[in-house]
Enzyme design. Structure first.
Site, PDB file in Angstrom:
ATOM      1  CG  ASP A  94      36.262  49.557  42.724  1.00  0.00           C
ATOM      2  OD1 ASP A  94      35.143  50.163  43.315  1.00  0.00           O
ATOM      3  OD2 ASP A  94      36.186  48.599  42.217  1.00  0.00           O
ATOM      4  CE  LYS A  95      31.533  46.622  48.208  1.00  0.00           C
ATOM      5  NZ  LYS A  95      31.388  45.153  47.959  1.00  0.00           N
TER       6      LYS A  95
END
Length: 662
Positions: free
Chosen positions: A348-349
């Site tokens: 995930d960022k």
């Protein structure tokens, strides 16, 4: 026998000599065996006198073996203890007292050493339970009263003395301190903590609580006393849940362990049939029935899969214990094994690869104002807003100023939804916002517009500032990568991770910009949670196995659909603790290479143990069947291999990762 529950994992803590009774009994068995052997070899005493030390040796060597065998037999299981007892009785029946006593001595000594070694791994895990405080100082009126932690309720205020253990999960109301969080998160350096701004605020989610205001039960306070408001009852504390999950993880078997159990299921009956058949060898070989019976007893000892049964559980237990000490919660043998086989990771960022909050990255002056003059007015106006972007401008803008001699007064401040903010600063109108904010008032000069669009192409949120009738500056904001992101991804490449993918709800420009900065292989932007799941399923088809690393809240569905779900900062999130297969307790991406390296080492040790245990059986069984090895030799190698695989597994407790120095 398949379950291998003969005490390898359950030391006998009771007895006349306390915890060491089993070891002392084994030593006494060996001592009387030696006395009997010396009397037999160098004395001319009647056989009855020589039999006495052998019988005493049988008693001490066979005591715990008999207890376990009786217990297991009543439960309808014929396990290794039962088989060893049969072999020892068989040796006595053939008047081979010395060999029978040797079998029981080495079997009991092997198990006593094995229990001590396995106890070391277990104590490494159980040390977590000792962290749990028993009492707390609860505030009642102006006084502090000692109470059991079970009596603490949500909202209670407790005092934590200097250099003492924190009694409950909570937020700090008074006092600043440095807290050693290593017992929970594995962080080596104490973390500075301070009081929460709004003591009465109710938090809907753990994630809303700033890390600097939060404390965990079981962590160690520094040199300053603090007052803490309880936010979780003792049974729900992070420490309590961590202990429960580690204990549950010990019970969850790995694929290799399940395979070994399945193998034993068929192997044990085959061994029993072989032993039975060997009793009738005298019908086809020129020997007496007594010799055939002896041969079958020797084969029984050689074929007992004691080392095989303990090889995987000992490695898994040691691996889970070492991971917990490094701030990584591994929920069982399967994720421990799977993690080491991965060649692809999906991240995930926001909050995982990036800091999770916008930072002021660009400041461009346009009309000759000095840096401090420009920022004084911008910070003054933005201070009147609660918007996350405004807070970022205030926080980071102050850091960029050379002198902060107070900020001007703001009048008529007004937020313009989705566009920006306007107001009066020192009697002069000031506007801060995106290009849309200025479309109504004559637009933006082409040259300025070009500069704004160039920053937007880099995935940045851009704010244009106008003082009176002149554009005075441009601000660029972005959720910047964690400092650890790039070096961590480089380490992951070094240890053989071939593909690293980023999945984010942010637009593709932002995704590509972050990916380019930190070395991500592929970036997928504008994804909804269900689209992340679809992407994970697709990647799993391509790579056969994939891990999803996220914060455990909006990434929970993607984690659940990956081979291994890994949660960041799980100490602060219940959802992360529950959904992930592996939880990095601290909010530190740099622990990930350690977790993968540990998993690979655990796999390597499991493979070594399987080769040792199966190799010894493969050599010993034919040797005893063909009469090349007697019971004594079979026992020495059988018990030796069991102790070797346990000691080999215990090497994991001392594991150090050369890439992350963990």
């Amino acid at each position: 026998m398949a379950a291998h529950n003969h005490g390898c994992c359950k030391p006998h803590n009771d007895g006349v000599f306390g915890e060491k009774t089993e070891l002392i009994f084994a030593i006494l068995s060996g001592l009387f065996l030696l006395i009997g052997f010396l009397m037999d070899s160098f004395g001319e005493l009647p056989a009855l006198y020589i039999l006495i030390p052998y019988l005493i040796s049988y008693f001490f060597g066979g005591y715990y073996t008999l207890l376990e065998a009786v217990k297991e037999t009543f439960q309808g299981r014929f396990q290794i203890d039962f088989l060893m007892l049969v072999a020892a009785i068989g040796a006595a029946f053939l008047d081979k007292w010395a060999e029978g006593a040797l079998l029981l001595f080495l079997f009991s000594l092997g198990h006593a050493l094995e229990h001590m070694a396995m106890d070391k791994a277990r104590k490494s895990i159980e040390s977590l339970t000792k962290l749990s405080p028993k009492i707390a100082l609860r505030k009642e009126g102006e006084d502090y009263v000692e109470v059991n932690i079970e009596e603490l309720k949500l909202g209670d205020v407790i005092r934590i003395k200097p250099n003492s253990t924190v009694s409950a999960d909570g937020v700090i109301l008074h006092g600043k301190s440095s807290i050693n969080q290593a017992p929970i998160t594995g962080e080596s350096i104490p973390v500075d903590k301070e009081p929460v701004n709004d003591p009465d605020r109710h938090y809907d989610s753990d994630k809303e609580i700033p890390e600097k205001n939060r404390v965990y039960a079981g962590t160690i306070n520094g040199d300053t006393g603090i007052e803490v408001k309880v936010i979780k009852e003792s049974r729900d504390s992070t420490l309590s849940r961590l202990i429960t999950m580690v204990q549950e993880a010990q019970e969850k078997k790995s694929p290799t362990q399940l395979l070994a159990d399945k193998f034993e299921k068929y192997y044990v009956p085959a061994v029993l049939i072989l032993v039975l058949l060997l009793n009738f060898a005298f019908l086809v070989v020129d020997e007496t029935w007594a010799q055939s019976f002896y041969r079958s007893m020797a084969a029984l000892v050689a074929a007992s899969p004691c080392a095989l049964a303990i090889s995987t559980p000992s490695a898994v237990l040691s691996g889970i214990a070492r991971a917990a000490r490094g701030g990584v919660l591994v929920k069982g043998g399967k994720p421990l094994e799977d993690l080491g086989t991965l060649r692809a990771l999906a991240f995930d960022k926001t909050g995982t690869l990036t800091q999770g909050k916008p930072q002021l990255t660009d400041l461009m002056l346009l009309n000759g104002l000095s840096n401090d003059e420009f920022l004084r007015k911008v910070i003054a106006l933005e201070s009147s807003s609660n918007h996350p972007l405004a807070k970022a401008v205030v926080r980071d803008g102050k850091k960029r100023m050379e002198a902060q001699n107070g900020f001007p007064e703001v009048k008529h401040s007004e937020a313009i939804q989705g566009k920006g903010i306007k107001g009066e600063v020192e009697g002069e109108p000031v506007r801060i916002g995106n290009l849309e904010l200025y479309n109504e008032s004559g637009g933006v000069p082409l040259e300025v517009k070009q500069k704004v669009e160039d920053l937007e192409k880099q995935g940045k949120t851009v704010m244009l500032v106008k003082n009176k009738d002149q554009f005075s500056g441009i601000l660029g904001l972005m959720d910047t990568p964690r400092k650890a992101a790039k070096p961590t991804l480089e380490k992951l490449k070094k240890i053989g991770i071939k593909k690293m993918i980023m999945l984010t709800g942010d637009n593709q420009k932002v995704a590509d910009s972050v990916a380019a900065q930190i070395g991500i292989t592929q970036a997928y932007g504008s994804l909804l949670p269900e689209e992340k799941v679809e992407r994970i399923k697709q990647l799993e088809k391509e790579e056969s196995k994939i891990a999803m690393i996220g914060d455990g809240v909006n990434d929970a569905p993607a984690m659940a659909n990956s081979t291994v779900g890994i949660a960041m900062g799980a100490a602060g999130s219940d959802v992360a603790l529950e959904t992930a297969d592996i939880a990095l307790m601290a909010d530190k991406l740099e622990i990930l290479p350690f977790a993968i390296a540990l998993s690979r080492k655990a796999q390597q040790i499991v493979r070594q143990n399987l080769w040792i245990s199966l190799g010894v059986v493969a050599l010993l069984l034919p040797a005893t069947i063909f009469g090349w090895a007697n019971i004594g030799i079979a026992v020495v190698f059988h018990e030796g291999s069991t102790v070797v695989v346990v000691l080999n597994a215990l090497r994991l407790l001392a594991f150090k990762d050369r890439y992350s120095n963990t």
